[in-house]
Motif scaffolding. Structure first.
Motif, PDB file in Angstrom:
ATOM      1  N   SER A  71       8.276   9.277 -72.886  1.00 20.69           N
ATOM      2  CA  SER A  71       9.295   9.452 -71.855  1.00 20.69           C
ATOM      3  C   SER A  71       8.707   9.103 -70.491  1.00 20.69           C
ATOM      4  N   PRO A  72       9.528   8.663 -69.540  1.00 26.96           N
ATOM      5  CA  PRO A  72       9.011   8.346 -68.200  1.00 26.96           C
ATOM      6  C   PRO A  72       8.380   9.563 -67.525  1.00 26.96           C
ATOM      7  N   PHE A  73       7.328   9.321 -66.761  1.00 28.20           N
ATOM      8  CA  PHE A  73       6.729  10.372 -65.947  1.00 28.20           C
ATOM      9  C   PHE A  73       7.672  10.672 -64.785  1.00 28.20           C
ATOM     10  N   THR A  74       7.913  11.939 -64.516  1.00 24.25           N
ATOM     11  CA  THR A  74       8.814  12.321 -63.430  1.00 24.25           C
ATOM     12  C   THR A  74       8.272  13.535 -62.687  1.00 24.25           C
ATOM     13  N   TRP A  75       8.891  13.788 -61.525  1.00 19.69           N
ATOM     14  CA  TRP A  75       8.698  15.058 -60.846  1.00 19.69           C
ATOM     15  C   TRP A  75       9.646  16.079 -61.455  1.00 19.69           C
ATOM     16  N   MET A  76       9.546  17.315 -61.055  1.00 24.79           N
ATOM     17  CA  MET A  76      10.318  18.374 -61.701  1.00 24.79           C
ATOM     18  C   MET A  76      11.817  18.277 -61.439  1.00 24.79           C
ATOM     19  N   ASP A  77      12.231  17.471 -60.470  1.00 22.06           N
ATOM     20  CA  ASP A  77      13.662  17.247 -60.252  1.00 22.06           C
ATOM     21  C   ASP A  77      14.138  16.005 -61.010  1.00 22.06           C
ATOM     22  N   HIS A  78      13.288  15.484 -61.890  1.00 19.95           N
ATOM     23  CA  HIS A  78      13.595  14.350 -62.769  1.00 19.95           C
ATOM     24  C   HIS A  78      13.620  13.000 -62.047  1.00 19.95           C
ATOM     25  N   THR A  79      13.193  12.945 -60.799  1.00 22.50           N
ATOM     26  CA  THR A  79      13.063  11.650 -60.130  1.00 22.50           C
ATOM     27  C   THR A  79      11.787  10.962 -60.610  1.00 22.50           C
ATOM     28  N   HIS A  80      11.849   9.642 -60.722  1.00 18.42           N
ATOM     29  CA  HIS A  80      10.704   8.883 -61.216  1.00 18.42           C
ATOM     30  C   HIS A  80       9.615   8.792 -60.152  1.00 18.42           C
ATOM     31  N   LEU A  81       8.395   8.582 -60.610  1.00 17.57           N
ATOM     32  CA  LEU A  81       7.279   8.401 -59.701  1.00 17.57           C
ATOM     33  C   LEU A  81       7.417   7.069 -58.969  1.00 17.57           C
ATOM     34  N   THR A  82       7.230   7.101 -57.670  1.00 12.92           N
ATOM     35  CA  THR A  82       7.150   5.868 -56.886  1.00 12.92           C
ATOM     36  C   THR A  82       5.709   5.603 -56.462  1.00 12.92           C
ATOM     37  N   TYR A  83       4.844   6.528 -56.795  1.00 12.70           N
ATOM     38  CA  TYR A  83       3.417   6.438 -56.471  1.00 12.70           C
ATOM     39  C   TYR A  83       2.703   7.354 -57.444  1.00 12.70           C
ATOM     40  N   ASN A  84       1.481   7.026 -57.837  1.00 10.06           N
ATOM     41  CA  ASN A  84       0.707   7.956 -58.663  1.00 10.06           C
ATOM     42  C   ASN A  84      -0.755   7.911 -58.241  1.00 10.06           C
ATOM     43  N   ASN A  85      -1.431   9.001 -58.542  1.00 13.42           N
ATOM     44  CA  ASN A  85      -2.840   9.115 -58.189  1.00 13.42           C
ATOM     45  C   ASN A  85      -3.647   9.606 -59.389  1.00 13.42           C
ATOM     46  N   PHE A  86      -3.276   9.115 -60.590  1.00 11.77           N
ATOM     47  CA  PHE A  86      -4.067   9.408 -61.768  1.00 11.77           C
ATOM     48  C   PHE A  86      -5.395   8.666 -61.659  1.00 11.77           C
ATOM     49  N   PRO A  87      -6.477   9.242 -62.141  1.00 11.43           N
ATOM     50  CA  PRO A  87      -7.768   8.556 -62.048  1.00 11.43           C
ATOM     51  C   PRO A  87      -7.813   7.341 -62.961  1.00 11.43           C
ATOM     52  N   GLU A  88      -8.601   6.357 -62.590  1.00 10.01           N
ATOM     53  CA  GLU A  88      -8.733   5.156 -63.421  1.00 10.01           C
ATOM     54  C   GLU A  88      -9.377   5.490 -64.751  1.00 10.01           C
TER      55      GLU A  88
END
Length: 437
Positions: A71-88
């Motif tokens: 499933s798509p990654f989202t914030w808790m209000d179900h909006t999609h990520l427009t930026y992410n800071n997961f480590p490489e």
């Protein structure tokens, strides 16, 4: 109890209790989802290294990517990520089930045990209102509140809601930089990212995200298995013009011809006794689906045995909207003074049973609070699923969709754990020695 496992259909492969279909054509992500549903299947959910290895060994064309059912990654209000800071390097990013996420100064976003205690950041979007003086900081249309006390994830989310805010959603590199500049060194902070799940809302029991800078290049919307990256998972373009092959999966279908009599107890405020039982067929952990993906109707019934002498009616709690607080669920139930419509889940009379009472109606658990999701056709079947999972103490049943969602400690959950869903019924376990909620 004997089990008759149906064989996979022609053109499908069997492994570990599931049937798999490997497409020969390439389609977009949404078309792949529809194609699997048309076959009575779903895009593959990968739950273990063994399953991952089976898929790798089954792909005939090692030059082709295949869509999978993340499933798509989202914030808790179900909006999609427009930026992410997961480590490489993602080896530790999703090793706690990808349910709750935290950040620290100079650190990336990493999941962690939801029961751990961390500080937290609340956010409220505002264009005109001034931020609370001396406590909140304003930046580009949002107010931020950095809480100095530590709490678990649920308590942190609730604390933000009580302030009219929410756990922070990070939408840009500028916002990430602003937060880092305002965080004390050494502290961990909860952020408002929703759990990472498969398309049916079930959580990750295994992950194989690529240790690569491009793994979340498109902010975790749709994912594929990439043979060119050692069969690891990377996100990809979801648009209709972007095509890959796909893998469908259907869990094993079990059935039983055993008929048994199971009394279901409803306790009502009366003193006479009436014992009425009706046979019903014991359901498996999965039920057949039709070729178009819809759930087949079932004649499974359950019967209420009552101490009332006059029979009883199913009287559910009158919570036709999402409760303002989780306490509303327990308070309204206690006000009835009785335990109405108790359902007993039994495991063939061998392992034991649990008693479930209605908690609320027209509400269902949000994705992040669903332990697992199953296809089911009755309250009895849902209770059996819950009985089989030691973590489960509550479930929601949506009859029209034939869906059972298992949960944990439903009466204690905060408001953001629930969503309004017409026709859904929430049941919670009635502990021994405890009265109605």
């Amino acid at each position: 109890m004997s089990k008759d496992v149906q064989a996979c259909e022609s053109g499908q492969s069997e492994n570990g209790g599931s049937c798999y279909y490997f497409s020969g054509e390439k389609t977009s992500f949404s078309s792949s989802v529809s194609a699997c549903e048309h076959l009575g299947m779903h895009l593959v959910y990968i739950g273990s290294q063994d399953e991952q290895t089976f898929l790798e060994n089954s792909l005939k064309d090692t030059s082709e990517k295949h869509w999978i059912g993340l499933s798509p990654f989202t914030w808790m209000d179900h909006t999609h990520l427009t930026y992410n800071n997961f480590p490489e390097n993602n080896i530790y990013t999703f090793n706690d089930g990808a349910i709750c996420f935290r950040m620290s100064k100079g650190d990336s976003w990493i999941d962690t045990n939801c029961a751990h205690l961390h500080f937290f950041i609340c956010e409220k979007e505002t264009d005109s209102e001034a931020c609370a003086e001396n406590t909140q900081i304003k930046m580009e249309g949002s107010c931020y509140y950095f809480l100095g006390n530590e709490s678990d994830f649920d308590s942190s989310a609730t604390a933000c809601e009580e302030l009219g805010m929410h756990l922070v959603y990070i939408g840009s590199a500028d916002e990430q930089k602003f937060l880092k500049e305002n965080l004390p060194l050494g502290n961990q902070y909860w952020i408002g990212m929703a759990p990472v799940t498969w398309l049916d809302g079930s959580g990750l029991t295994y992950s194989n995200f690529a240790d690569h800078k491009d793994t979340f290049k498109r902010n975790g919307t749709c994912f594929n298995i990439d043979p060119g990256k050692s069969y690891q998972w990377l996100d990809d373009d979801c648009s209709d013009g972007h095509s890959h092959r796909y893998i469908c999966e259907k869990e094993e279908i079990q059935s039983t011809s055993t008929q048994q009599t199971t009394p279901i107890t409803t306790s009502t405020p009366a003193s006479t006794t009436l014992n009425t039982t009706t046979t019903h067929q014991t359901m498996s952990s999965r039920v057949p689906t039709s070729t178009n993906g819809s759930t087949k109707s079932s004649s499974t019934q359950f019967v209420v045995t009552s101490e009332a002498g006059q029979g009883s009616t199913h009287s559910f709690l009158s919570t036709d909207a999402i409760p303002e607080t989780a306490a509303t669920l327990t308070t309204e139930a206690a006000a009835t003074g009785t335990c109405q419509s108790l359902v007993i889940g039994r495991d063939g009379g061998r392992k034991g049973y649990k008693k479930f009472q209605p908690l609320a109606r027209n509400v269902a658990l949000t994705v992040g609070y669903v332990l697992s999701s199953y296809t089911g056709s009755s309250l009895i079947e849902c209770s059996q699923f819950c009985l089989a999972d030691q973590r489960c103490s509550c479930y929601t049943f949506v009859a029209e969709e034939g869906v059972c969602q298992l949960g944990q400690d439903c009466p204690k959950l905060s408001i953001h754990a629930w969503k309004k869903q017409q026709g859904a019924i929430a049941y919670s376990e009635l502990k021994e020695g405890r009265g109605c909620f």
